[in-house]
Each structure stands twice: as structure tokens, then as C-alpha cells.
Design a protein around this motif. Structure first.
Motif, PDB file in Angstrom:
ATOM      1  N   ARG A 137       0.877  -1.175   0.000  1.00 25.56           N
ATOM      2  CA  ARG A 137       0.000   0.000   0.000  1.00 25.56           C
ATOM      3  C   ARG A 137       0.915   1.226   0.000  1.00 25.56           C
ATOM      4  O   ARG A 137       1.669   1.448   0.943  1.00 25.56           O
ATOM      5  N   CYS A 138       0.852   1.996  -1.069  1.00 26.39           N
ATOM      6  CA  CYS A 138       1.702   3.180  -1.141  1.00 26.39           C
ATOM      7  C   CYS A 138       1.300   4.167  -0.037  1.00 26.39           C
ATOM      8  O   CYS A 138       0.112   4.433   0.159  1.00 26.39           O
ATOM      9  N   PRO A 139       2.281   4.710   0.690  1.00 29.07           N
ATOM     10  CA  PRO A 139       1.938   5.652   1.766  1.00 29.07           C
ATOM     11  C   PRO A 139       1.376   6.971   1.223  1.00 29.07           C
ATOM     12  O   PRO A 139       0.826   7.747   1.995  1.00 29.07           O
ATOM     13  N   HIS A 140       1.468   7.182  -0.087  1.00 32.25           N
ATOM     14  CA  HIS A 140       0.954   8.441  -0.662  1.00 32.25           C
ATOM     15  C   HIS A 140      -0.556   8.375  -0.876  1.00 32.25           C
ATOM     16  O   HIS A 140      -1.315   9.072  -0.207  1.00 32.25           O
TER      17      HIS A 140
ATOM     18  N   GLU B 273      16.000  -0.112 -12.007  1.00 32.06           N
ATOM     19  CA  GLU B 273      17.347  -0.662 -12.178  1.00 32.06           C
ATOM     20  C   GLU B 273      18.137  -0.592 -10.882  1.00 32.06           C
ATOM     21  O   GLU B 273      19.047  -1.386 -10.652  1.00 32.06           O
ATOM     22  N   GLU B 274      17.810   0.368 -10.036  1.00 31.09           N
ATOM     23  CA  GLU B 274      18.508   0.496  -8.744  1.00 31.09           C
ATOM     24  C   GLU B 274      17.953  -0.473  -7.710  1.00 31.09           C
ATOM     25  O   GLU B 274      18.418  -0.516  -6.572  1.00 31.09           O
ATOM     26  N   GLY B 275      16.928  -1.243  -8.070  1.00 25.80           N
ATOM     27  CA  GLY B 275      16.363  -2.218  -7.146  1.00 25.80           C
ATOM     28  C   GLY B 275      15.345  -1.644  -6.192  1.00 25.80           C
ATOM     29  O   GLY B 275      15.050  -2.240  -5.157  1.00 25.80           O
ATOM     30  N   CYS B 276      14.801  -0.471  -6.541  1.00 27.49           N
ATOM     31  CA  CYS B 276      13.731   0.096  -5.718  1.00 27.49           C
ATOM     32  C   CYS B 276      12.379  -0.252  -6.341  1.00 27.49           C
ATOM     33  O   CYS B 276      12.276  -0.528  -7.539  1.00 27.49           O
ATOM     34  N   LEU B 277      11.354  -0.237  -5.510  1.00 26.30           N
ATOM     35  CA  LEU B 277       9.997  -0.495  -5.997  1.00 26.30           C
ATOM     36  C   LEU B 277       9.342   0.848  -6.288  1.00 26.30           C
ATOM     37  O   LEU B 277       9.265   1.708  -5.409  1.00 26.30           O
ATOM     38  N   GLU B 278       8.896   1.012  -7.525  1.00 29.58           N
ATOM     39  CA  GLU B 278       8.327   2.286  -7.956  1.00 29.58           C
ATOM     40  C   GLU B 278       6.815   2.186  -8.011  1.00 29.58           C
ATOM     41  O   GLU B 278       6.262   1.309  -8.694  1.00 29.58           O
ATOM     42  N   CYS B 279       6.142   3.078  -7.309  1.00 29.84           N
ATOM     43  CA  CYS B 279       4.677   3.106  -7.335  1.00 29.84           C
ATOM     44  C   CYS B 279       4.207   3.531  -8.725  1.00 29.84           C
ATOM     45  O   CYS B 279       4.767   4.451  -9.323  1.00 29.84           O
TER      46      CYS B 279
ATOM     47  N   HIS C 157       2.344   7.872  -8.923  1.00 34.88           N
ATOM     48  CA  HIS C 157       3.109   9.118  -9.052  1.00 34.88           C
ATOM     49  C   HIS C 157       4.610   8.869  -9.035  1.00 34.88           C
ATOM     50  O   HIS C 157       5.398   9.795  -8.897  1.00 34.88           O
ATOM     51  N   GLY C 158       4.983   7.594  -9.093  1.00 29.13           N
ATOM     52  CA  GLY C 158       6.394   7.275  -9.285  1.00 29.13           C
ATOM     53  C   GLY C 158       7.275   7.362  -8.053  1.00 29.13           C
ATOM     54  O   GLY C 158       8.505   7.341  -8.177  1.00 29.13           O
ATOM     55  N   TRP C 159       6.686   7.451  -6.866  1.00 27.18           N
ATOM     56  CA  TRP C 159       7.539   7.407  -5.674  1.00 27.18           C
ATOM     57  C   TRP C 159       8.275   6.073  -5.659  1.00 27.18           C
ATOM     58  O   TRP C 159       7.736   5.041  -6.084  1.00 27.18           O
ATOM     59  N   GLN C 160       9.499   6.110  -5.148  1.00 24.46           N
ATOM     60  CA  GLN C 160      10.300   4.886  -5.129  1.00 24.46           C
ATOM     61  C   GLN C 160      10.668   4.525  -3.695  1.00 24.46           C
ATOM     62  O   GLN C 160      10.917   5.400  -2.863  1.00 24.46           O
ATOM     63  N   PHE C 161      10.740   3.213  -3.453  1.00 24.60           N
ATOM     64  CA  PHE C 161      10.980   2.712  -2.101  1.00 24.60           C
ATOM     65  C   PHE C 161      12.070   1.645  -2.132  1.00 24.60           C
ATOM     66  O   PHE C 161      12.058   0.747  -2.985  1.00 24.60           O
ATOM     67  N   ALA C 162      12.982   1.715  -1.179  1.00 27.40           N
ATOM     68  CA  ALA C 162      14.046   0.720  -1.060  1.00 27.40           C
ATOM     69  C   ALA C 162      13.515  -0.524  -0.342  1.00 27.40           C
ATOM     70  O   ALA C 162      12.373  -0.554   0.125  1.00 27.40           O
ATOM     71  N   SER C 163      14.373  -1.530  -0.226  1.00 28.46           N
ATOM     72  CA  SER C 163      13.925  -2.820   0.309  1.00 28.46           C
ATOM     73  C   SER C 163      13.452  -2.723   1.760  1.00 28.46           C
ATOM     74  O   SER C 163      12.681  -3.560   2.210  1.00 28.46           O
ATOM     75  N   ASP C 164      13.914  -1.719   2.504  1.00 28.03           N
ATOM     76  CA  ASP C 164      13.439  -1.563   3.887  1.00 28.03           C
ATOM     77  C   ASP C 164      12.242  -0.625   3.978  1.00 28.03           C
ATOM     78  O   ASP C 164      11.771  -0.310   5.078  1.00 28.03           O
ATOM     79  N   GLY C 165      11.746  -0.190   2.836  1.00 26.73           N
ATOM     80  CA  GLY C 165      10.582   0.701   2.822  1.00 26.73           C
ATOM     81  C   GLY C 165      10.957   2.174   2.734  1.00 26.73           C
ATOM     82  O   GLY C 165      10.082   3.011   2.529  1.00 26.73           O
ATOM     83  N   ALA C 166      12.235   2.506   2.878  1.00 24.38           N
ATOM     84  CA  ALA C 166      12.637   3.915   2.840  1.00 24.38           C
ATOM     85  C   ALA C 166      12.284   4.530   1.499  1.00 24.38           C
ATOM     86  O   ALA C 166      12.546   3.944   0.443  1.00 24.38           O
ATOM     87  N   CYS C 167      11.694   5.709   1.548  1.00 23.00           N
ATOM     88  CA  CYS C 167      11.368   6.412   0.310  1.00 23.00           C
ATOM     89  C   CYS C 167      12.661   7.019  -0.246  1.00 23.00           C
ATOM     90  O   CYS C 167      13.396   7.710   0.474  1.00 23.00           O
ATOM     91  N   THR C 168      12.925   6.753  -1.499  1.00 22.64           N
ATOM     92  CA  THR C 168      14.190   7.209  -2.085  1.00 22.64           C
ATOM     93  C   THR C 168      13.990   8.289  -3.144  1.00 22.64           C
ATOM     94  O   THR C 168      14.944   8.935  -3.549  1.00 22.64           O
TER      95      THR C 168
END
Ligand code: FES
Ligand SMILES: [Fe+2]
Length: 332
Positions: free
Chosen positions: A48-51, A63-69, A72-83
Motif C-alpha cells: 500500500r503506497c503511503p501516498h 534498475e537500482e532495485g527500488c519499488l516504484e509506485c 506518481h512514481g515514488w520509489q521505495f528501497a527494500s526496507d521501505g525507505a522512500c528514495t
């Protein structure tokens, strides 16, 4: 969150099923997305995107291994940190206020394990038979329409074998059950559950079972010279469903190519048909009739009502970290 099954390690899916795309699962009533980061590590986030609460599993892994919503394209690292927050001038210090909820993961026995909480994370204690390299296991899983407690109780129950499995491996015991033979069920409590030694007076040997809290039963066929050890998991999907996972470890020397693993997997369908007829979770110990051979079940029920029921993880501390950056003076 995870109120029906909080603060436990549980397998979720075989790691072989996590490819380059995110995978959505439901775990104990919560949506979870699994994906591989750039190092190959398996990550688990609340899906569930926090946005704007779009399922992150509808997005893609960058390509950086983040999950992109996908919204609106917010990206999240494996620990959930928004990048990354596209088209907004969000400072690095502010990104930490926009993180998704992440859950700890481990890989054992060819399975992805997820912890159903995100605080006070205990070690994942596994029996030695689940510590072999992942490719040694034969894994089968499917969805059953049953509460997870009924599936564990069934796996600990020896005396259904002559009846539920009369057309498969329990056929010969059905004849025994028509005699005056008596079952002797001995329970030995352990620090992680119990070992159940099953015997019927007129039968030379029985199968030993071990319950590993919370949701695993080990079937020790190998102790009676059947060359496999089977691990049965009832993974809660929600209050009405489980993912029933069988993890079979063949004994050393077994010719895997010619071994009939299906003979161990298929009888579980007989269990499924029986316990799907039961409604809801196991009741407390006084609500159904019990006999001495039900002791394993009663011990499990006591533990369930004492330890699991309504002990939901409190995620409010994490939720308090969500911030509305609009109007945040640090933005300007
Ligand atoms: S809903 Fe996910 S970025 Fe907006
Ligand atoms: Fe069974």
C-alpha cells in the motif's frame, strides 16, 4: 496490523517464484508485496503506497532495485525507505517521513520467510531439517479455504488417518480402527511446541509429529524408515484461507528423479476436503467434546488462545511517522 497472527516468522512463498517483477500476496489479512532489490535480497513491504494507497505491487522494480509506485512514481528501497518523489523538491531528511512499511525477511529451505511485525524481531529458530540448502527440498503449496488453526490441529491429529486417508496411506489402519486396539498419544512439551509420539497398541510403530510454533508440523517419516521428513505449514492468508505449504526433505541417498514425492503430497487433498467443512478457528478447549487422544489438539488450543488471539501488532508507532509535508515549513 496482522492482528490474527502478529509477531511471528512464517514462510510465505518459494523463493523460486520471486522473479524480477513484484509479487503480491495476502498474509494474515494484510496485503504484502515481495520483490528483489539490486543485490538479489528479497524485500517485503506493506502493499500500500503511503501516498495514495495504491498497491505497490502494480508498479515496477527499477534498475537500482527500488519499488516504484505506478501512480506518481515514488520509489521505495527494500526496507521501505522512500528514495525518490518525482517533481517535488523533497530534501533527503524529509524522505524518511514518507517511507512505506517494511517487514523483515529471511531465506531458508528454499522459502521466503516474513516476520509479521516490525519491532522486537526475534531470531528465526528452525529445526535442523529446515537448514539444508534450498535445492534439497521439494515444495508444494496451494490455497485452502480454512482457518489456519484447524489445519495445524489436523496435522497434529493421528486418529483421523484411518478414516480421512482410508483410500490412500491410511487404508491398513482403517482395519485396525475396527478392532479393540487403543491409541497411545504421548505429548512431550518442548521450548518451541511439542513432540507427539503416536502408537496404537497392536501396531509395531507410529509416526512422530512435532509442532513448531506457530504454524509448522514436522512429520518424521524417516524415523520409521520412510525416507523423507515432511514439514507442513498453515500460512494464514486471512481469517478464511491459508496457504498450505509442504516442504519435503528426502533422506540422503534418495534418488530424487525416481522418487514418488506425489505419494506424500496428494493425501493432503484428503485433509483439505475434510477440514474445509469446518467453520472458523478452533474453539477454546471447553467448546467441543474431547477424549484423551485429543491432548495435542487441546495443548495447541490453549496456546492459541493464550498467545495469539487478539495480540495484534501495534503499528501506530510507525504510522505516526507518516508526515504530511504540505505546509511543512522545511519544504520551502
Ligand atoms: S499513490 Fe503511490 S506515488 Fe502516489
Ligand atoms: Fe491427514
Amino acid at each position: 496490523m496482522f492482528s490474527m497472527f502478529s509477531n511471528f516468522w512464517t514462510p510465505v512463498l518459494p523463493i523460486a517464484e520471486i522473479g524480477s517483477a513484484p509479487v503480491a500476496v495476502q498474509l494474515a489479512g494484510e496485503p504484502v508485496v515481495l520483490f528483489r532489490d539490486s543485490s538479489g535480497k528479497i524485500a517485503a513491504l506493506l502493499d500500500r503506497c503511503p501516498h495514495r494507497s495504491v498497491p505497490l505491487s502494480l508498479g515496477r522494480v527499477t534498475e537500482e532495485g527500488c519499488l516504484e509506485c505506478p501512480y506518481h512514481g515514488w520509489q521505495f528501497a527494500s526496507d521501505g525507505a522512500c528514495t525518490r518523489v518525482p517533481l517535488n523538491d523533497v530534501k533527503p531528511a524529509q524522505l524518511s517521513k514518507l517511507s512505506a512499511i517494511g517487514f523483515p525477511t529471511r531465506i531458508f529451505a528454499g522459502l521466503v520467510w516474513v516476520f509479521t511485525g516490525n519491532a522486537s524481531i526475534p531470531d528465526l529458530e528452525l529445526p535442523p531439517s529446515l537448514l539444508e540448502p534450498g535445492d534439497r527440498y521439494v515444495i508444494h503449496h496451494e490455497i485452502w479455504n480454512v482457518h489456519w488453526t484447524r489445519a495445524i490441529e489436523n496435522s497434529l491429529d493421528y486418529l483421523h488417518i484411518p478414516f480421512v486417508h482410508r483410500n490412500s496411506f491410511g487404508g491398513w489402519l482403517n482395519g485396525v480402527a475396527q478392532t479393540d486396539a487403543i491409541a497411545q498419544i504421548q505429548v512431550h512439551p518442548t521450548s518451541t511446541g511439542m513432540v507427539v509420539a503416536n502408537r496404537i497398541t497392536t501396531v509395531p510403530s507410529g509416526i512422530e509429529l512435532e509442532w513448531r510454533q506457530p504454524n509448522c508440523v514436522v512429520v518424521k517419516f524417516d524415523l520409521v524408515d520412510i525416507p523423507v521428513r515432511s514439514h507442513l505449514f498453515a500460512v494464514p492468508v486471512n481469517e478464511q484461507q491459508i496457504r498450505f505449504v509442504q516442504v519435503i526433505l528426502p533422506s540422503p541417498g534418495v534418488d530424487r528423479a525416481n522418487f514418488d514425492f506425489e505419494a506424500f503430497i496428494a493425501p493432503a487433498l484428503e485433509d483439505r476436503d475434510m477440514i474445509e467443512s469446518q467453520k472458523g478457528e478452533v474453539p477454546n478447549t471447553t467448546d467441543e467434546c474431547n477424549v484423551p487422544t485429543d491432548e495435542p489438539s487441546l495443548r495447541f488450543r490453549r496456546w492459541y488462545y493464550r498467545t495469539v488471539k487478539d495480540q495484534g501488532t501495534n503499528m501506530s508507532a510507525h504510522a505516526a511517522n507518516y508526515r504530511n509535508l504540505v505546509g511543512d515549513s522545511s519544504l520551502s
